[in-house]
Scaffold this motif. Structure first.
Motif, mmCIF file in Angstrom:
data_model
loop_
_atom_site.group_PDB
_atom_site.id
_atom_site.type_symbol
_atom_site.label_atom_id
_atom_site.label_comp_id
_atom_site.label_asym_id
_atom_site.label_seq_id
_atom_site.Cartn_x
_atom_site.Cartn_y
_atom_site.Cartn_z
ATOM 1 N N SER B 53 -103.692 53.869 49.576
ATOM 2 C CA SER B 53 -103.376 55.020 50.420
ATOM 3 C C SER B 53 -101.919 55.386 50.170
ATOM 4 O O SER B 53 -101.177 54.601 49.601
ATOM 5 N N ASP B 54 -101.538 56.581 50.584
ATOM 6 C CA ASP B 54 -100.187 57.007 50.209
ATOM 7 C C ASP B 54 -99.299 57.366 51.398
ATOM 8 O O ASP B 54 -98.221 57.911 51.244
ATOM 9 N N ASP B 72 -103.801 60.650 54.496
ATOM 10 C CA ASP B 72 -104.354 59.732 53.500
ATOM 11 C C ASP B 72 -105.442 58.855 54.119
ATOM 12 O O ASP B 72 -106.464 58.599 53.500
#
Lengths: 340, 326
Positions: B53-54, B72
């Motif tokens: 995930s970012d 995200d």
């Protein structure tokens, strides 16, 4: 795994596909229907015989699906963009390890295929369909749309929608403001309008021909689906326990714009919507698995069939409007020949 | 279809999150986990379903500066929802600097996420050796403690007992409702970590009453973050209480990181429960009071620059008129 005819409803065939149906589509010639599944399979159905075959298109899940004359374009959580021909042969168009390909799109003639890879749009054009990466956008892509004629590709992202017209690798795109998180994105058939669902229970419409934009609000829930009527004058949306259509024609004063609401269904939200490509009809899939056929002229809707799903996740018409396909999160899917 | 449980693992850089994650994954518990991490590659996690995930924070357009969701997470969880059946639960390891509020709000404010998934626990690993310094220098280290329902006071063997007690006191001052467990290399039985349902409002629990120390005063090195527990013996008027809470959160929600309460309401057989993160407030009716039980309201507010006298007065002002009592 064949689709069995339903005795009660002429022209209807159903199947339990055993995995989340993340998308469905009919090939432009109407001969093949495709169902993208959460376990990586793509199920191809011969619409004449009702025979189905499954192809292992992706490792993990298939996240996105689009129909083109060459075949079905899919994106998966294996980071691959693949093209599966109607005969089941799958070729890899691109591979982006570690990425999830959540959006793909195709122009009507297949001359422009596109996918979203994180913050960038990937184009596949020409004979070899070699991937061409467009410049990165400021945020991850939340929705992707390819104009029917292939002359534009648009991507929604945080705080705006960027349109590449014409779509080419060196294009920076033209970004239209749209505050907040922008998700599902669609073009009208003529490409003159775009609509985008937002995280904030609203829909933003961009009238590209009129250089106007406005926000449609009042939904009790996040809007999961959108589509324009074939003439582009009506926008159909989910997010309500009914069909909600907005007149988006130039003649309607934006300040006095009021939604057409009908087909109230108290048991669930409308989660999938597809306007008939020829007739003034709209198909809608509600949570609970019921699929209704709505008539905007009569302002009414009638149930067409019920699928064993908690949510209807996808609905699509064939190009000629003779066939309707759909599926849901419980793996139940259908194919319906409206001519019986 | 039951909601898929999600366990969030937070902790400041180097506290031992990855150690904990690998512990969970390697223990023989018969469950299959999907793992969400911010960056894979740099740490070795042996798991089949590992997703990156970012940490993309999306502010909501309601004009509130603290109402945010993580775009995200919505995407990643939405993708995992399509693979339902391939795993039993999700472990979400955040970076050492992540803001847990945005994660909690994502489950509350995004319907699709809240529908398919249930936030089971926010477990924070605290580095006993470095916590005091981290807490003095970074508000995130404290905020991770604020949002936790389970705190692993890790590397407990590397610190003198008095120092450990002092850190525990510091933790209690900013979160007296979480369970605190001293660990060495995160040696906690996995069973204690999973199935906590800590964010299920119908199951709203407080920490062990009586264990909470006296209400602390904001210390400078705590960035002014404190936890206030208030109890009330008089039954409350639900309308006044609702109005008080919504006004409070509208005006001070930015500084109220968390609040929760189990309240005795006049004329009601059930407990009135609430919990909130910043301006987001969720209320429900809880389980019924037993005949023999003393009907006592208890609320906890965790935030910055809270004024005990003002909060106490506000709650007392929600008392039901005599004669309304059940």
């Amino acid at each position: 795994m064949n689709f069995s005819p339903d005795e009660a409803v002429p022209g209807l065939r159903t199947a339990a596909l055993g995995a989340y149906v993340s998308g469905c589509a009919v090939s432009p010639d109407g001969d093949t229907a495709a169902y993208a599944l959460g376990d990586g399979r793509l199920v191809l159905l011969d619409t004449a015989s009702g025979e189905a075959a499954s192809v292992d298109a992706h490792d993990g899940g298939v996240l996105s699906l689009a129909a083109a004359p060459q075949g079905f374009v899919t994106g998966g959580d294996d980071g691959r963009v693949a093209l599966t021909r109607p005969d089941g042969r799958t070729t890899e168009l691109a591979r982006f390890p570690g990425q999830w390909i959540e959006h793909v799109g195709a122009s009507r003639d297949g001359s422009v295929l596109a996918a979203a890879r994180g913050k960038a749009v990937v184009l596949f054009r020409g004979e070899d369909l070699a991937p061409q990466l467009l410049p990165e956008l400021p945020a991850v892509i939340g929705g992707l749309a390819v104009r029917r004629d292939g002359r534009a590709v648009a991507a929604s992202h945080y705080d705006g929608v960027t349109v590449y017209a014409p779509p080419r690798p060196d294009a920076r795109g033209n970004t239209f403001d749209g505050p907040g998180a922008n998700l599902t994105l669609v073009f009208s058939d003529d490409g003159a309008k775009m609509a985008c669902a937002t995280q904030d229970k609203s829909v933003r419409v961009y009238d590209l021909a009129q250089s106007a934009g406005y926000l449609l609000e009042g939904y009790p829930a996040k809007v999961r689906c959108l589509c324009f009527s074939p003439d582009g004058n009506m926008l159909w949306t989910g997010g309500e326990q009914a069909f909600v259509g907005w007149p988006v024609d130039a003649a309607t004063d934006p300040a006095r714009r009021e939604a057409v609401v009908f087909g109230a269904f108290e048991h669930g939200l409308l989660g999938a919507v597809a306007a008939h490509p020829v007739l003034p009809l709209v198909a809608g899939g509600f949570d609970g698995g019921v699929i209704f056929l709505g008539s905007p002229e009569r302002r009414g809707a009638a149930p067409l069939l019920v699928l064993e799903n908690r949510r209807v996740t996808s609905l699509a018409w064939s190009t000629d409007g003779r066939r309707l396909v759909g599926g849901g999160d419980g793996g139940a899917a259908f194919f319906m020949d409206m001519a019986g | 279809m039951p909601a898929i449980p999600v366990t969030v693992l937070t902790g400041f850089l180097g506290a031992g999150k990855t150690t904990l994650l690998n512990r969970i994954l390697s223990e023989d518990h018969g469950r299959k986990f999907a793992v969400i991490v911010n960056e894979f590659g740099e740490i070795g996690i042996d798991n089949e379903l590992i997703v990156s995930s970012d940490e993309e924070i999306h502010l909501m357009n309601n004009g509130c500066v603290c109402c945010s969701v993580r775009g995200d997470l919505i995407r990643v969880l939405g993708g995992l929802a399509r693979r339902r059946g391939a795993f039993d639960a999700i472990l979400l390891e955040t970076t050492g600097l992540a803001d847990p509020a945005a994660i909690i709000q994502t489950f509350a404010m995004d319907e699709d996420t809240g529908d398919a998934f249930a936030l089971d626990s926010v477990t924070t690993v605290v580095d006993a050796v470095h916590f005091s310094r981290h807490a003095a220098e970074n508000r995130q280290a404290l905020e991770q403690v604020v949002y936790a329902d389970l705190i692993l006071l890790n590397k407990a063997d590397a610190v003198a007992p008095e120092a450990l007690a002092a850190i525990e006191g510091q933790i209690r001052r900013i979160n007296d409702v979480a369970e605190v467990v001293r660990t060495v290399r995160c040696d906690l039985p996995v069973a204690r970590l999973l199935g906590r349902k800590a964010f299920d409002i119908g199951r709203l629990l407080f920490g062990q009453p009586g264990l909470a120390g006296p209400a602390g005063h904001g210390h400078d090195h705590d960035h002014g973050i404190q936890s206030l527990s208030l109890t009330l013996q008089t039954p409350l008027d639900p309308e006044k209480l609702g109005a008080f809470l919504s006004t409070l959160l509208r005006e001070q929600g930015q500084d109220i990181y968390r609040c929760k309460g189990i309240m005795a309401v006049a004329g009601a057989k059930q407990r009135f429960v609430f919990q909130g993160v910043h301006m987001y407030l969720e209320t429900a009716w809880g389980r019924p009071w037993a005949e023999t039980e003393a009907r006592e309201s208890r609320a906890v507010f965790i935030g910055r620059g809270l004024d005990r006298a003002v909060l106490a007065k506000g709650l007392a002002g929600c008392a039901a008129k005599k004669g309304d009592a059940a």
